[in-house]
Each structure stands twice: as structure tokens, then as C-alpha cells.
Design a protein around this motif. Sequence first.
Motif, PDB file in Angstrom:
ATOM      1  N   GLU A  24       0.826  -1.204   0.000  1.00 59.35           N
ATOM      2  CA  GLU A  24       0.000   0.000   0.000  1.00 59.35           C
ATOM      3  C   GLU A  24       0.862   1.257   0.000  1.00 59.35           C
ATOM      4  O   GLU A  24       0.584   2.210  -0.725  1.00 59.35           O
ATOM      5  CB  GLU A  24      -0.925   0.010   1.216  1.00 59.35           C
ATOM      6  CG  GLU A  24      -2.085  -0.950   1.074  1.00 59.35           C
ATOM      7  CD  GLU A  24      -2.915  -1.039   2.344  1.00 59.35           C
ATOM      8  OE1 GLU A  24      -3.466  -2.115   2.583  1.00 59.35           O
ATOM      9  OE2 GLU A  24      -2.983  -0.029   3.082  1.00 59.35           O
ATOM     10  N   ALA A  25       1.923   1.231   0.813  1.00 61.43           N
ATOM     11  CA  ALA A  25       2.796   2.412   0.901  1.00 61.43           C
ATOM     12  C   ALA A  25       3.507   2.650  -0.431  1.00 61.43           C
ATOM     13  O   ALA A  25       3.616   3.791  -0.894  1.00 61.43           O
ATOM     14  CB  ALA A  25       3.801   2.245   2.039  1.00 61.43           C
ATOM     15  N   VAL A  26       3.993   1.579  -1.075  1.00 59.32           N
ATOM     16  CA  VAL A  26       4.683   1.721  -2.365  1.00 59.32           C
ATOM     17  C   VAL A  26       3.713   2.240  -3.434  1.00 59.32           C
ATOM     18  O   VAL A  26       4.047   3.138  -4.213  1.00 59.32           O
ATOM     19  CB  VAL A  26       5.320   0.380  -2.808  1.00 59.32           C
ATOM     20  CG1 VAL A  26       5.799   0.451  -4.252  1.00 59.32           C
ATOM     21  CG2 VAL A  26       6.483   0.007  -1.891  1.00 59.32           C
ATOM     22  N   VAL A  27       2.512   1.672  -3.450  1.00 59.34           N
ATOM     23  CA  VAL A  27       1.543   2.066  -4.473  1.00 59.34           C
ATOM     24  C   VAL A  27       1.104   3.514  -4.263  1.00 59.34           C
ATOM     25  O   VAL A  27       0.962   4.283  -5.220  1.00 59.34           O
ATOM     26  CB  VAL A  27       0.342   1.091  -4.473  1.00 59.34           C
ATOM     27  CG1 VAL A  27      -0.828   1.651  -5.266  1.00 59.34           C
ATOM     28  CG2 VAL A  27       0.776  -0.257  -5.041  1.00 59.34           C
ATOM     29  N   GLU A  45      -9.417  -4.143  -1.775  1.00 62.25           N
ATOM     30  CA  GLU A  45     -10.132  -2.898  -1.461  1.00 62.25           C
ATOM     31  C   GLU A  45      -9.201  -1.730  -1.119  1.00 62.25           C
ATOM     32  O   GLU A  45      -9.474  -0.594  -1.494  1.00 62.25           O
ATOM     33  CB  GLU A  45     -11.155  -3.111  -0.338  1.00 62.25           C
ATOM     34  CG  GLU A  45     -12.370  -3.937  -0.771  1.00 62.25           C
ATOM     35  CD  GLU A  45     -13.092  -3.405  -2.027  1.00 62.25           C
ATOM     36  OE1 GLU A  45     -13.111  -2.171  -2.222  1.00 62.25           O
ATOM     37  OE2 GLU A  45     -13.608  -4.217  -2.811  1.00 62.25           O
ATOM     38  N   SER A  46      -8.091  -1.982  -0.426  1.00 59.14           N
ATOM     39  CA  SER A  46      -7.255  -0.834  -0.069  1.00 59.14           C
ATOM     40  C   SER A  46      -6.488  -0.327  -1.284  1.00 59.14           C
ATOM     41  O   SER A  46      -6.343   0.882  -1.475  1.00 59.14           O
ATOM     42  CB  SER A  46      -6.320  -1.157   1.099  1.00 59.14           C
ATOM     43  OG  SER A  46      -5.765  -2.429   0.947  1.00 59.14           O
ATOM     44  N   TYR A  51      -6.035   3.624  -5.903  1.00 55.71           N
ATOM     45  CA  TYR A  51      -6.186   3.808  -7.348  1.00 55.71           C
ATOM     46  C   TYR A  51      -7.306   4.809  -7.641  1.00 55.71           C
ATOM     47  O   TYR A  51      -7.147   5.725  -8.451  1.00 55.71           O
ATOM     48  CB  TYR A  51      -6.490   2.447  -7.987  1.00 55.71           C
ATOM     49  CG  TYR A  51      -6.837   2.487  -9.452  1.00 55.71           C
ATOM     50  CD1 TYR A  51      -5.843   2.612 -10.420  1.00 55.71           C
ATOM     51  CD2 TYR A  51      -8.158   2.388  -9.870  1.00 55.71           C
ATOM     52  CE1 TYR A  51      -6.168   2.643 -11.771  1.00 55.71           C
ATOM     53  CE2 TYR A  51      -8.494   2.413 -11.216  1.00 55.71           C
ATOM     54  CZ  TYR A  51      -7.493   2.542 -12.166  1.00 55.71           C
ATOM     55  OH  TYR A  51      -7.814   2.574 -13.495  1.00 55.71           O
ATOM     56  N   GLU A  52      -8.434   4.648  -6.965  1.00 49.12           N
ATOM     57  CA  GLU A  52      -9.575   5.540  -7.207  1.00 49.12           C
ATOM     58  C   GLU A  52      -9.253   6.970  -6.766  1.00 49.12           C
ATOM     59  O   GLU A  52      -9.656   7.931  -7.422  1.00 49.12           O
ATOM     60  CB  GLU A  52     -10.837   5.032  -6.490  1.00 49.12           C
ATOM     61  CG  GLU A  52     -11.427   3.764  -7.097  1.00 49.12           C
ATOM     62  CD  GLU A  52     -12.096   4.000  -8.466  1.00 49.12           C
ATOM     63  OE1 GLU A  52     -12.395   5.153  -8.816  1.00 49.12           O
ATOM     64  OE2 GLU A  52     -12.292   3.007  -9.190  1.00 49.12           O
ATOM     65  N   ASP A  53      -8.534   7.121  -5.668  1.00 52.10           N
ATOM     66  CA  ASP A  53      -8.115   8.462  -5.204  1.00 52.10           C
ATOM     67  C   ASP A  53      -7.246   9.144  -6.251  1.00 52.10           C
ATOM     68  O   ASP A  53      -7.440  10.320  -6.557  1.00 52.10           O
ATOM     69  CB  ASP A  53      -7.270   8.362  -3.921  1.00 52.10           C
ATOM     70  CG  ASP A  53      -8.125   8.320  -2.677  1.00 52.10           C
ATOM     71  OD1 ASP A  53      -9.364   8.412  -2.799  1.00 52.10           O
ATOM     72  OD2 ASP A  53      -7.546   8.188  -1.583  1.00 52.10           O
ATOM     73  N   ALA A  54      -6.279   8.383  -6.780  1.00 46.73           N
ATOM     74  CA  ALA A  54      -5.360   8.958  -7.764  1.00 46.73           C
ATOM     75  C   ALA A  54      -6.128   9.337  -9.025  1.00 46.73           C
ATOM     76  O   ALA A  54      -5.963  10.435  -9.572  1.00 46.73           O
ATOM     77  CB  ALA A  54      -4.250   7.965  -8.094  1.00 46.73           C
ATOM     78  N   ARG A  55      -7.007   8.438  -9.461  1.00 51.96           N
ATOM     79  CA  ARG A  55      -7.789   8.682 -10.658  1.00 51.96           C
ATOM     80  C   ARG A  55      -8.666   9.921 -10.487  1.00 51.96           C
ATOM     81  O   ARG A  55      -8.802  10.746 -11.390  1.00 51.96           O
ATOM     82  CB  ARG A  55      -8.667   7.436 -10.865  1.00 51.96           C
ATOM     83  CG  ARG A  55      -9.251   7.342 -12.220  1.00 51.96           C
ATOM     84  CD  ARG A  55      -9.941   6.004 -12.390  1.00 51.96           C
ATOM     85  NE  ARG A  55     -10.839   6.109 -13.508  1.00 51.96           N
ATOM     86  CZ  ARG A  55     -11.671   5.164 -13.894  1.00 51.96           C
ATOM     87  NH1 ARG A  55     -11.718   4.029 -13.246  1.00 51.96           N
ATOM     88  NH2 ARG A  55     -12.452   5.343 -14.920  1.00 51.96           N
TER      89      ARG A  55
END
Lengths: 199, 199
Positions: free
Chosen positions: A62-65, A118-119, A124-128
Amino acid sequence: MTTTPRTRLSPEQRREQLLDLGVRLLAHRSLDELSIDLLAEEAGISRGLLYHYFGSKQAFHEAVVRHAADDLIAQTTPPTDGEPLVRLMTSLTAYVDYVVANHEGYVSLVRAAAGGNESLRAIYEDARSSLNSRAFREDLRGEVVADTPANRLVVRAWSAMAEDAVLTWIDDPHGMTQEDLIGFLVASLPAVIAVTPEG
Amino acid sequence: MTTTPRTRLSPEQRREQLLDLGVRLLAHRSLDELSIDLLAEEAGISRGLLYHYFGSKQAFHEAVVRHAADDLIAQTTPPTDGEPLVRLMTSLTAYVDYVVANHEGYVSLVRAAAGGNESLRAIYEDARSSLNSRAFREDLRGEVVADTPANRLVVRAWSAMAEDAVLTWIDDPHGMTQEDLIGFLVASLPAVIAVTPEG
């Protein structure tokens, strides 16, 4: 094989440095291939220390992504000056460059997000959402995209089209140069906004 | 609780009947929730007999998803007569109706395909390819979409936009009626083809 960093870094700086390394390793690997063991080996530190920094493999991923998504958002920031469509083109050129340079990692993120982690999906959705909301601050052909619910839906759907076009193009260019692809991405946003119902 | 079917069916007919039931059960369930046990209970036959028909849970899921994809392709077949954009609208209306009626199953298929289940991904890509190739047999504004590699890439990307628009709309209509949504889907295909480079 544990080595001591020559420069003494704060824990925050050290964590940041490890995340940068994680993002670089992810560029040409899927998330499944990005293990704590690999990062430990590449960083020359112990697995135990990595667990100290990140807690678990899932938290590390999660941290890397999240770090990679922040890089994508930063690298695609449109210039503040210039013609609206030129600014959009600059931003989309950076987007295509990013996906080309980080193909394996990007695809594995899209798959993990779409596949129901989900996390990762939330990141991904936040970035998008951050990328898409830029459309509403840009002038297109002299007009700001009106911030209506219908335009929000369409810009989001357009970004799914853009992502699919770029990923398909990387696998097989379909006779399109990178310039053709970017020209299509730039022109298609006002084209779809023009056929969006008032909402 | 095993019951005997009142009508004697051939094994092929019986398998077809079980697949129809599987597709109906999938409409409001994810693939994960569609188990051999559930199908056995709903069909009133033994698990053993289902394993005889389908071999494994994965093979059962593949057969159900292939059957559902065939239904989608059949239900969205455009009429052979009429104005090109009216035929496209009829087909896209059927597509939206299908996704609304089979929302849970459809989303779980998209997720499974995107998430890296290779055999479900292949079924999804086959169906998508069949749907998309229709664009090249349709007249749009009096002109056939030229079957060029660039147009192939763009129609594929447009279908990703259409899918994202429909799934987002089902979650939150964003002030758009179903008619608005379908109008957007219909108009956006010629709009993006118009900005596609010659390829």
C-alpha cells in the motif's frame, strides 16, 4: 548481509528512500513479485528492519503504491501557463511516458484494484479522481469544462478510455505513433464533453 | 434432497438447463457466491451430479460465464434494418438493460477478468471483441467505420469508456436519465472516431 548507510538519515528519510526503491522495483515487476525479501536484498538491510518500517507485506504494498500514485500525480501536473489544449497535451504526454516507463507495476495495480483488493482500489480511485478533477480546472477550446455531475461521469469514463487506449497501444501500437496516440487522447476529451447531455 | 426431473432430458439439454439456472443465479450474485452447493440446492440435484456435468468449480464458473456472455451477445444484436445510429442505439439500450439486470454478476466478471483469472479474462475479451467488431459492420452517419488498426484500438477503448459510464451510472446516475446515458453512448462513438488519426 546488513550494511549501515553512510549518511545518517532520520527514520522518515530512510522510509522515504525505501519507498523510492520500492517504486523503482515495481516499475518492471508486478505487485506479486515485489516482496519484502527482494526489497531487503536490494536495499541491503534486514527483513526485520523492513517489517519495522512497514508492518506487513500488505502495508508495504500500500505504501509503495501510494508513493507511485503520488509520483504519477506530480509528474503529470499540467503547466500553469499556455493554451489549454497544449497544457492538456503536456499532461497526457507525461501520463503516457509514465505508463510506458512503469508498465508492469501500473498494470498490476490496475489489476489489483479492479480485482477487488479494497485498499489498493481506494488508492487507485483516489489517484484517478485527483487526475480527473484537473479537467474541471482546465480551459478546453476557451471554455472550462462545466463542473456538472454528468460531466464528472463522462470525464471519469473518458479516463477509462484513455487508460485502455494506452495499455492496448503499449501491447500493440495499431499503426499509431506515440504522437498519434497523444493527439487522440487530447482531442477525445472535448469531443466526448461536446456530446454529454446537460446535467 | 435429490429429485428426478419430470421430463426426461438429454444430457446436453440438462446441462443447458443447469447453465440457464447458473446465469440467473449469477445475475444478483458475485462469482464467489455462486457455488456448486447453491446450484445443487436450487436445481434440486446432488452435488455429485453437478461435478459429473461440470468437473470442477472453476469449469462450472467458466461454463456459466460463457453462457452469460453468449446471452449478452444475443440480446444486444442490432436490428438488420433502420438508420445506422438507431440500430446502434437499439444495441446499446439492450447493453445497458443487460448490465442493469445482471449487475452483480457482470461486475464480478469484470473484476475477475481484470484481476487476472486468465480463463475468465479470455471469455470476457472474446465477448468484448465480438461486441466491438460490430462497429465495423455498422454505418455511422452514413459511413462505415473504416476497419483500420487505429479505429480498432479506439473502438476497444470506447467500449471501456461505455462500460465505465454504465457501471458508474448504476451506482450514481449523476443527474442523467437512462435516455441521457444511452444518448451519450451512441453519440460518443462517432465523436471519438472523428478524432482518430488515420492509421
